[in-house]
Write a protein that holds these residues in place. Structure first.
Motif, PDB file in Angstrom:
ATOM      1  N   ILE A  29      -3.391  10.212   2.826  1.00 37.83           N
ATOM      2  CA  ILE A  29      -1.925  10.214   2.940  1.00 37.83           C
ATOM      3  C   ILE A  29      -1.369   8.832   3.307  1.00 37.83           C
ATOM      4  O   ILE A  29      -0.162   8.647   3.355  1.00 37.83           O
ATOM      5  CB  ILE A  29      -1.407  11.279   3.938  1.00 37.83           C
ATOM      6  N   ARG A  30      -2.243   7.859   3.529  1.00 43.80           N
ATOM      7  CA  ARG A  30      -1.803   6.500   3.838  1.00 43.80           C
ATOM      8  C   ARG A  30      -1.441   5.769   2.546  1.00 43.80           C
ATOM      9  O   ARG A  30      -2.116   5.916   1.523  1.00 43.80           O
ATOM     10  CB  ARG A  30      -2.890   5.715   4.575  1.00 43.80           C
ATOM     11  N   PRO A  31      -0.375   4.977   2.560  1.00 46.36           N
ATOM     12  CA  PRO A  31       0.009   4.236   1.345  1.00 46.36           C
ATOM     13  C   PRO A  31      -1.113   3.354   0.792  1.00 46.36           C
ATOM     14  O   PRO A  31      -1.276   3.244  -0.420  1.00 46.36           O
ATOM     15  CB  PRO A  31       1.193   3.389   1.813  1.00 46.36           C
ATOM     16  N   SER A  32      -1.902   2.738   1.657  1.00 41.61           N
ATOM     17  CA  SER A  32      -2.974   1.865   1.170  1.00 41.61           C
ATOM     18  C   SER A  32      -3.998   2.651   0.353  1.00 41.61           C
ATOM     19  O   SER A  32      -4.503   2.158  -0.660  1.00 41.61           O
ATOM     20  CB  SER A  32      -3.661   1.145   2.337  1.00 41.61           C
ATOM     21  N   TYR A  33      -4.308   3.863   0.772  1.00 40.73           N
ATOM     22  CA  TYR A  33      -5.240   4.704   0.023  1.00 40.73           C
ATOM     23  C   TYR A  33      -4.641   5.057  -1.338  1.00 40.73           C
ATOM     24  O   TYR A  33      -5.288   4.929  -2.372  1.00 40.73           O
ATOM     25  CB  TYR A  33      -5.542   5.990   0.802  1.00 40.73           C
ATOM     26  N   PHE A  34      -3.396   5.482  -1.321  1.00 44.50           N
ATOM     27  CA  PHE A  34      -2.736   5.920  -2.544  1.00 44.50           C
ATOM     28  C   PHE A  34      -2.621   4.780  -3.555  1.00 44.50           C
ATOM     29  O   PHE A  34      -2.898   4.949  -4.738  1.00 44.50           O
ATOM     30  CB  PHE A  34      -1.355   6.495  -2.211  1.00 44.50           C
ATOM     31  N   VAL A  35      -2.247   3.598  -3.083  1.00 44.79           N
ATOM     32  CA  VAL A  35      -2.108   2.439  -3.973  1.00 44.79           C
ATOM     33  C   VAL A  35      -3.460   2.051  -4.553  1.00 44.79           C
ATOM     34  O   VAL A  35      -3.597   1.848  -5.762  1.00 44.79           O
ATOM     35  CB  VAL A  35      -1.455   1.245  -3.230  1.00 44.79           C
ATOM     36  N   ALA A  36      -4.476   1.934  -3.705  1.00 46.59           N
ATOM     37  CA  ALA A  36      -5.802   1.536  -4.172  1.00 46.59           C
ATOM     38  C   ALA A  36      -6.364   2.562  -5.154  1.00 46.59           C
ATOM     39  O   ALA A  36      -6.949   2.198  -6.189  1.00 46.59           O
ATOM     40  CB  ALA A  36      -6.746   1.352  -2.991  1.00 46.59           C
ATOM     41  N   ARG A  37      -6.186   3.827  -4.867  1.00 47.94           N
ATOM     42  CA  ARG A  37      -6.665   4.873  -5.778  1.00 47.94           C
ATOM     43  C   ARG A  37      -5.949   4.787  -7.123  1.00 47.94           C
ATOM     44  O   ARG A  37      -6.564   4.865  -8.184  1.00 47.94           O
ATOM     45  CB  ARG A  37      -6.451   6.253  -5.170  1.00 47.94           C
ATOM     46  N   TYR A  38      -4.650   4.599  -7.101  1.00 50.03           N
ATOM     47  CA  TYR A  38      -3.867   4.486  -8.331  1.00 50.03           C
ATOM     48  C   TYR A  38      -4.365   3.312  -9.170  1.00 50.03           C
ATOM     49  O   TYR A  38      -4.566   3.434 -10.381  1.00 50.03           O
ATOM     50  CB  TYR A  38      -2.382   4.303  -7.994  1.00 50.03           C
ATOM     51  N   LEU A  39      -4.548   2.153  -8.536  1.00 43.29           N
ATOM     52  CA  LEU A  39      -5.010   0.979  -9.274  1.00 43.29           C
ATOM     53  C   LEU A  39      -6.390   1.213  -9.881  1.00 43.29           C
ATOM     54  O   LEU A  39      -6.668   0.769 -10.998  1.00 43.29           O
ATOM     55  CB  LEU A  39      -4.993  -0.250  -8.365  1.00 43.29           C
ATOM     56  N   THR A  40      -7.249   1.926  -9.161  1.00 45.87           N
ATOM     57  CA  THR A  40      -8.566   2.283  -9.698  1.00 45.87           C
ATOM     58  C   THR A  40      -8.407   3.146 -10.944  1.00 45.87           C
ATOM     59  O   THR A  40      -9.080   2.922 -11.960  1.00 45.87           O
ATOM     60  CB  THR A  40      -9.391   3.032  -8.631  1.00 45.87           C
ATOM     61  N   LEU A  41      -7.515   4.115 -10.879  1.00 45.60           N
ATOM     62  CA  LEU A  41      -7.287   5.002 -12.026  1.00 45.60           C
ATOM     63  C   LEU A  41      -6.708   4.257 -13.226  1.00 45.60           C
ATOM     64  O   LEU A  41      -6.840   4.696 -14.366  1.00 45.60           O
ATOM     65  CB  LEU A  41      -6.355   6.149 -11.632  1.00 45.60           C
ATOM     66  N   LYS A  42      -6.085   3.108 -12.984  1.00 45.65           N
ATOM     67  CA  LYS A  42      -5.511   2.299 -14.066  1.00 45.65           C
ATOM     68  C   LYS A  42      -6.502   1.274 -14.609  1.00 45.65           C
ATOM     69  O   LYS A  42      -6.148   0.442 -15.424  1.00 45.65           O
ATOM     70  CB  LYS A  42      -4.221   1.607 -13.605  1.00 45.65           C
ATOM     71  N   GLY A  43      -7.737   1.324 -14.141  1.00 48.39           N
ATOM     72  CA  GLY A  43      -8.782   0.479 -14.706  1.00 48.39           C
ATOM     73  C   GLY A  43      -9.148  -0.752 -13.899  1.00 48.39           C
ATOM     74  O   GLY A  43     -10.037  -1.501 -14.293  1.00 48.39           O
ATOM     75  N   PHE A  44      -8.488  -0.972 -12.766  1.00 50.36           N
ATOM     76  CA  PHE A  44      -8.860  -2.092 -11.912  1.00 50.36           C
ATOM     77  C   PHE A  44     -10.081  -1.692 -11.079  1.00 50.36           C
ATOM     78  O   PHE A  44     -10.214  -0.532 -10.686  1.00 50.36           O
ATOM     79  CB  PHE A  44      -7.724  -2.452 -10.946  1.00 50.36           C
ATOM     80  N   ARG A  45     -10.956  -2.636 -10.829  1.00 45.83           N
ATOM     81  CA  ARG A  45     -12.025  -2.401  -9.853  1.00 45.83           C
ATOM     82  C   ARG A  45     -11.444  -2.767  -8.503  1.00 45.83           C
ATOM     83  O   ARG A  45     -11.037  -3.914  -8.291  1.00 45.83           O
ATOM     84  CB  ARG A  45     -13.250  -3.264 -10.159  1.00 45.83           C
ATOM     85  N   VAL A  46     -11.385  -1.801  -7.603  1.00 45.74           N
ATOM     86  CA  VAL A  46     -10.823  -2.030  -6.272  1.00 45.74           C
ATOM     87  C   VAL A  46     -11.958  -1.964  -5.255  1.00 45.74           C
ATOM     88  O   VAL A  46     -12.607  -0.932  -5.115  1.00 45.74           O
ATOM     89  CB  VAL A  46      -9.725  -1.000  -5.939  1.00 45.74           C
ATOM     90  N   ILE A  47     -12.170  -3.085  -4.583  1.00 44.05           N
ATOM     91  CA  ILE A  47     -13.197  -3.160  -3.545  1.00 44.05           C
ATOM     92  C   ILE A  47     -12.496  -3.014  -2.196  1.00 44.05           C
ATOM     93  O   ILE A  47     -11.717  -3.882  -1.800  1.00 44.05           O
ATOM     94  CB  ILE A  47     -13.954  -4.496  -3.615  1.00 44.05           C
ATOM     95  N   PRO A  48     -12.740  -1.894  -1.498  1.00 41.86           N
ATOM     96  CA  PRO A  48     -12.083  -1.686  -0.208  1.00 41.86           C
ATOM     97  C   PRO A  48     -12.700  -2.577   0.872  1.00 41.86           C
ATOM     98  O   PRO A  48     -13.922  -2.750   0.928  1.00 41.86           O
ATOM     99  CB  PRO A  48     -12.328  -0.205   0.084  1.00 41.86           C
TER     100      PRO A  48
END
Length: 156
Positions: A29-48
């Motif tokens: 429910i944190r914005p950082s989680y939601f943003v990172a997850r969205y970017l991953t779904l759009k094809g970016f590799r997101v390294i937390p």
């Protein structure tokens, strides 16, 4: 809010493949989680990157304790921390990420001295913006929801 041209924002999004998300949360429910997850779904590799979750799996990646632990060629560092926490993050990014092209500070996050330091090294700096919102705006997803994005396109 700082003004950035549509061309600059679109260019940054187009050239970015790997994002190190500093301060990302494992709480969905944190914005950082939601943003990172969205970017991953759009094809970016997101390294937390978050020492509180180091070693855990998030978005199919192992969470790193710091930027120094990242061994991938990072294009962008996305900062989900308060403005006063920016200087050491930028210093670490500049010192450890040789492929870095962009430092992006989330909505409400700005630090003029750190931005100037990065820009002096040839790094593009975006402050007080969200890459998820900019992606939606520049790739037509906000228009589908009825928002006027200011971007002219033949796509709905």
């Amino acid at each position: 809010m700082t003004h950035y041209s549509h061309t600059l924002l679109r260019d940054v999004l187009d050239r970015t493949k790997v994002i190190a998300a500093v301060g990302v949360s494992a709480n969905p429910i944190r914005p950082s989680y939601f943003v990172a997850r969205y970017l991953t779904l759009k094809g970016f590799r997101v390294i937390p990157v978050n020492p509180a979750y180091a070693g855990q799996d998030l978005f199919g990646e192992t969470v790193m304790a710091s930027l120094s632990d990242v061994d991938a060629p990072v294009d962008m560092v996305d900062i989900f921390r308060r403005s006063d926490a920016v200087p050491p993050i930028v210093d670490e990014a500049l010192g450890t990420l040789p492929h870095l092209r962009t430092i992006w500070m989330q909505i409400g996050v700005e630090h003029a001295a750190s931005a100037a330091k990065a820009e002096a090294r040839g790094i593009t700096v975006i402050q007080d913006r969200c890459p998820k919102i900019e992606y939606q705006r520049h790739y037509g997803e906000l228009r589908m929801a009825g928002f006027a994005t200011g971007v002219i396109s033949s796509r709905l």
